[in-house]
Design a protein around this motif. Sequence first.
Motif, PDB file in Angstrom:
ATOM      1  N   LYS A  29       0.731  -1.192   0.036  1.00 22.55           N
ATOM      2  CA  LYS A  29       0.006  -0.076   0.170  1.00 22.55           C
ATOM      3  C   LYS A  29       0.794   1.255  -0.141  1.00 22.55           C
ATOM      4  N   TYR A  30       1.984   1.015   0.681  1.00 23.84           N
ATOM      5  CA  TYR A  30       2.847   2.431   0.739  1.00 23.84           C
ATOM      6  C   TYR A  30       4.141   2.395  -0.327  1.00 23.84           C
ATOM      7  N   MET A  31       3.904   1.819  -1.206  1.00 20.68           N
ATOM      8  CA  MET A  31       5.081   1.563  -2.142  1.00 20.68           C
ATOM      9  C   MET A  31       4.986   2.780  -2.967  1.00 20.68           C
ATOM     10  N   ALA A  32       5.940   3.369  -3.253  1.00 17.69           N
ATOM     11  CA  ALA A  32       5.998   4.736  -4.073  1.00 17.69           C
ATOM     12  C   ALA A  32       7.257   4.755  -4.689  1.00 17.69           C
ATOM     13  N   ALA A  33       7.365   5.156  -6.088  1.00 19.14           N
ATOM     14  CA  ALA A  33       8.621   5.200  -6.740  1.00 19.14           C
ATOM     15  C   ALA A  33       9.257   6.621  -6.237  1.00 19.14           C
ATOM     16  N   THR A  34      10.622   6.557  -5.850  1.00 18.34           N
ATOM     17  CA  THR A  34      11.587   7.661  -5.451  1.00 18.34           C
ATOM     18  C   THR A  34      11.257   8.757  -6.676  1.00 18.34           C
ATOM     19  N   GLU A  35      11.529   8.421  -7.874  1.00 19.11           N
ATOM     20  CA  GLU A  35      11.512   9.286  -8.978  1.00 19.11           C
ATOM     21  C   GLU A  35      10.219   9.795  -9.569  1.00 19.11           C
ATOM     22  N   SER A  36       9.054   9.418  -8.582  1.00 19.37           N
ATOM     23  CA  SER A  36       7.647   9.769  -9.442  1.00 19.37           C
ATOM     24  C   SER A  36       7.395  11.282  -8.845  1.00 19.37           C
ATOM     25  N   ALA A  37       6.990  11.958 -10.246  1.00 20.12           N
ATOM     26  CA  ALA A  37       6.484  13.357 -10.037  1.00 20.12           C
ATOM     27  C   ALA A  37       5.021  13.622  -9.524  1.00 20.12           C
ATOM     28  N   VAL A  38       4.193  12.429  -9.433  1.00 17.49           N
ATOM     29  CA  VAL A  38       2.903  12.346  -9.107  1.00 17.49           C
ATOM     30  C   VAL A  38       2.668  12.278  -7.764  1.00 17.49           C
ATOM     31  N   ILE A  39       1.900  13.156  -7.234  1.00 23.96           N
ATOM     32  CA  ILE A  39       1.538  13.363  -5.715  1.00 23.96           C
ATOM     33  C   ILE A  39       0.933  11.910  -5.008  1.00 23.96           C
ATOM     34  N   ALA A  40      -0.019  11.537  -5.840  1.00 22.64           N
ATOM     35  CA  ALA A  40      -0.777  10.279  -5.224  1.00 22.64           C
ATOM     36  C   ALA A  40       0.061   9.025  -4.506  1.00 22.64           C
ATOM     37  N   PRO A  41       1.057   8.588  -5.130  1.00 29.62           N
ATOM     38  CA  PRO A  41       1.738   7.607  -4.350  1.00 29.62           C
ATOM     39  C   PRO A  41       2.218   8.129  -2.866  1.00 29.62           C
TER      40      PRO A  41
END
Length: 484
Positions: free
Chosen positions: A369-381
């Motif tokens: 559930k808390y997986m988020a890409a460090t390079e992501s420019a999207v807020i949602a993750p």
Amino acid sequence: MTSSKYIIAGLLGVVLCTTSCKKWLTVQPKTQMPADALFTTESGFQDALTGVYIQMKAASAYGQHMTFGTIERLTSSWDVTSNTTEQRLGLFNYSDEGVQFALANIYGQEYKIISSINAILAEVDAKKDVFLSPGSYEMMKGECLALRAYCHLDLLRLFGPVPGNIPGGTVLPYVKKISKDPNQHISYEQYQAELLNDLTEAAALLKDVDPFTKYSQADLSNPGSSSSPFRPDNTYSAWRFLRMNYYAVKALQARAYLWFQDNASAYACAKEVIDAKNPDGNAKFRLGVLSDMSGGNLNLSMEHMFGLYDFQLAVKYETHFLSGNLKKGSAVTTVNNQLYGNTGTDIRETNLWSLITLGSGSKCHIMKKYMAATESAVIAPFQIPMLRVSEMYLIAAETAPAGEGQQYWDAFRTARNISIVPLPSDPVQLQRDLVKEYRKEFFAEGQAFFAYKRINAPKASFLWAPSAATINYVVPLPLSEFVQ
């Protein structure tokens, strides 16, 4: 409980006007400013409020222990090692020193957050003339009142009595001002009245000025752009879904009224959130579905009335989950069978968990559930869920007038891709069936313990309770209530 005249303030409000959303969201607090200087401008108040949200993201609050940490240990959400604090939390061993320390940290951090909120509220009315942007005073005060209620409700749900079994005497302090003197504990009824009054006033302040009532989440995410009709003078009013906005207040009211056993009021507030529409007529908060999760939106950000933005979430995921520190079982069947009933279709069952192999060669089942890409420019993750519309559907299913709850139950189960079944007519069985869904839905969000406690669930319906545990929902107050 005391507080310094110095409060930590981030530079968020200053940076907002000149930088991108991602830069704004990743600014760290860099300074301490005397209160008499901080509260002389609108941006100073904004900096102070940013400091509150930063405090809420601390590990001892919603950045870990009130979401996927200590609070989830009370419901044995994660595997434990024998003879550890984590094991003793699952055994409700409140006399253990490590358990006391863990719970006292939460208690202290919640009241520190409240102290920072009260520092703002102590000045906001007297400095009303420094708010130059339309609606900014109302949003500042409304947000603060609602955040104060949010923290106080969680303190009551954790350290207070089981609803329906309220003893006489006092419970906790409802702190509304900064003082060097100890805050007095008040009765449950007084505490309830103070909390609901804060929420009522907050809703009234925000209703006519909050941009979220007039614009969509997409509009608020792109202030001033050609694709958005939202063009504020001060972009601090953007990204309202990351703050305590009007709909978050209504959702929090629904949660609070349910706790206080006022079903009619809980339903009215939940229904207002569910029925909220964007200017195009579409639902402001829709239930997430299979395509959302399979597309990578694992925290279902479209459901968030309020989510805390934590740009360190990817690091936390690696540290706590991917490392195997927080795991449940060494085979997928532990979660699939026991938690979800092995449906094979439930979007949470099929998307939120992964069986990984650690460096040692052992396997473990972890949540994504808390997986988020460090390079992501999207807020949602990077959003930590604080209030979600799925909770409103479950509240509505429980509290709607006779015959009306089924529609909310059907909508919820359809979104989760599981079979539609009739709601039980027996109110006790209804609550127990709904609590099973709370357990699935809000795993690692810190809500399961409160769901069990609210209905005083017996051990037989308490998933994963250790055989040696004696369920005890009444968490004792810390031995020392002093907060610096």
